[in-house]
Design an enzyme around this catalytic site. Structure first.
Site, PDB file in Angstrom:
ATOM      1  N   LYS A  75       0.839  -1.198   0.000  1.00 12.74           N
ATOM      2  CA  LYS A  75       0.000   0.000   0.000  1.00 12.74           C
ATOM      3  C   LYS A  75       0.877   1.252   0.000  1.00 12.74           C
ATOM      4  CE  LYS A  75      -3.814   1.920   2.792  1.00 12.74           C
ATOM      5  NZ  LYS A  75      -4.651   1.657   3.990  1.00 12.74           N
ATOM      6  N   SER A 150      -9.375   2.419   3.156  1.00  4.45           N
ATOM      7  CA  SER A 150      -8.453   3.141   2.285  1.00  4.45           C
ATOM      8  C   SER A 150      -7.561   2.221   1.446  1.00  4.45           C
ATOM      9  CB  SER A 150      -7.558   4.063   3.132  1.00  4.45           C
ATOM     10  OG  SER A 150      -6.779   3.313   4.050  1.00  4.45           O
ATOM     11  N   SER A 174      -9.607  -0.186   7.292  1.00  5.29           N
ATOM     12  CA  SER A 174      -9.104   0.050   5.940  1.00  5.29           C
ATOM     13  C   SER A 174      -8.628  -1.193   5.211  1.00  5.29           C
ATOM     14  CB  SER A 174      -7.944   1.060   5.983  1.00  5.29           C
ATOM     15  OG  SER A 174      -8.422   2.361   6.187  1.00  5.29           O
TER      16      SER A 174
END
Length: 468
Positions: A75, A150, A174
């Site tokens: 990420k 996210s 997330s």
């Protein structure tokens, strides 16, 4: 990417599969699919191919590492040394990570091959994956819908077969919510299980952990085996016992005291399709002889995300408030709203939120004196249109922009492990997620029940774009 991470490593170690050939095939698939998904924001095929070649060389020398030759993504808010790390923010458009995060270094030490960096919302602080720097990530089940956030880039990549493993973060759901929206497995370990002393400062101190995403519970467990363990630089890090993969491979739910809370004791709205899918999975567990009792934690007054969001607002303001005052145009407008709220938050409000977090922690701990594990929906809705922060209504009730996120954050505030597994499709053919949570450091128990339920549910659905 049909093979599990475990099988990839076994085949590479045995010389039955070339890590380079696997990596090249993966890059071809990414080149074909990423333009419409925008899951990846940075790729270095030649560097990754060199890592894959090194994996083949290690196999030739007789090394049998647990993740040998297995590609993984990272990420965009986790550092990979020498690679961009932007947090989806224009503020960090030119930032290059000076070194690997501990989690990245540990996956590489286990033989895994870095495949690319995946998109996230700015500072990983939105429930959808959009930002001004890289644009929106799309859901492979329907590119007009969001994969959530996210960690939406990671989720989209894993679901679309662009990587078997993804390294993520989870500060309020997330990892788990995007996993639910695309039909993969997302694990939030207990705080401290995966050390994270190297990287960006977190807006909510103590809440965010390094998460894992894969297509199966077994692969998540395999990944966690490589990641778990203390690091003296992280004051939260702890030693955990046992091998997660061993427990997930031969899960035994005997004696587990399992609770099911359809609305988490806070009256959250839940779409009927979601409720039906989760309820059906719970009944399968009962039919298999695992007793399940419907029960709710008794939370302190004011619990829920609204009572605790002051911590995120104030954290964002402390990190980025000065820059926001000077150059507001650099910020995602949705994040700007949060920073402005943080700039107006008083110290007393932050202290009240911290006291509420402690009360919530004790309330959940009291609940887990009666039960070992808790099942809830991961999200109250399935994926919604890409241009919305959240659905306008849930179960016919008006919903706030965070109404879709209500089931996950309390487990972050309580430092507890929680795992989302796919449990069915709604009437639109979109994935539904089921969440399993336990007391802090019961990660192995959470993965045990997740593996049991995964087998019972028999999830095998793929995004329509992958059919055939």
């Amino acid at each position: 990417m049909q093979l599990s991470a475990r099988r990839i490593a076994e085949h590479v170690a045995a010389g039955e599969l070339s890590a380079v050939a696997l990596f090249d095939a993966l890059m071809e698939r990414i080149a074909a699919e990423n333009p419409r998904l925008n899951a990846f924001v940075h790729l270095e095929p030649e560097a990754g191919r060199a890592e894959a070649a090194a994996a083949d060389a290690r196999a030739a020398r007789g090394e049998a590492l647990p993740l040998l030759g297995v590609p993984f993504t990272v990420k965009d808010n986790i550092w990979v040394g020498g690679r961009p790390a932007t947090q989806g923010s224009r503020l960090f458009a030119d930032f290059v990570a000076p070194q690997d995060a501990v989690a990245v270094a540990r996956l590489r030490a286990a033989g895994a091959v870095f495949a690319g960096i995946t998109n996230c919302s700015e500072f990983a602080c939105k429930g959808v994956t959009t930002n001004l720097l890289h644009g929106p990530t799309r859901n492979p089940w329907n590119p007009e819908l969001t994969p959530g956030g996210s960690s939406g880039g990671a989720a989209s990549a894993v679901a679309a077969g662009l990587s078997p493993l993804a390294l993520t973060t989870d500060g309020g759901g997330s990892t788990r919510r995007p996993a639910a929206h695309v039909g993969v497995v997302g694990m939030k370990p207990s705080a401290g299980v995966v050390p994270h002393p190297i990287g960006f400062a977190e807006p909510v101190f103590g809440n965010s952990v390094v998460g894992q995403m894969a297509r199966s519970v077994g692969d998540v467990a395999l990944m966690l085996d490589a990641l778990a363990g203390p690091d003296p630089r992280d004051p939260q890090s702890v030693t955990v016992r046992g091998r997660f993969l061993d427990l997930a491979s031969k899960p035994d739910p005997t004696g587990l005291r399992v609770a099911y809370s359809p609305r988490l004791g806070l009256g959250f709205a839940v779409e009927p399709d979601v409720a039906r899918c989760v309820e059906r999975a719970v009944r399968l567990l009962e039919d298999a002889g695992v007793p399940v009792e419907e029960a709710d934690p008794v939370w302190p007054e004011g619990a829920g995300e609204s009572g605790l969001m002051a911590l995120q607002f104030a954290g964002l303001a402390s990190l980025y408030g000065d820059r926001f005052r000077a150059e507001p145009e650099l910020f995602d407008p949705d994040i700007a709203v949060q920073i402005e709220a943080g700039l107006g938050t008083t110290g007393a409000e932050v202290a009240r939120a911290l006291h509420l977090r402690e009360e919530a922690y004790r309330a959940l701990a009291a609940f887990f004196t009666r039960f070992d594990l808790l099942i809830t929906p991961t999200t109250p809705v399935t994926a919604w249109p890409l241009d919305q922060l959240g659905p306008a209504t849930i179960e016919g009730r008006p919903a706030s922009p965070r109404g879709h996120a209500v089931f996950t954050p309390l487990f972050n505030h309580c430092y507890a492990p929680a795992c989302s597994i796919p449990c069915g499709l709604d009437d639109r053919g979109l994935p539904v997620g089921l969440q399993i949570a336990g007391p802090r450091l019961s990660d192995a128990r959470v993965l045990t029940l997740a593996a049991v339920m995964e087998e019972m549910i028999g999830w095998s659905a793929m995004p329509p774009m992958r059919a055939g």
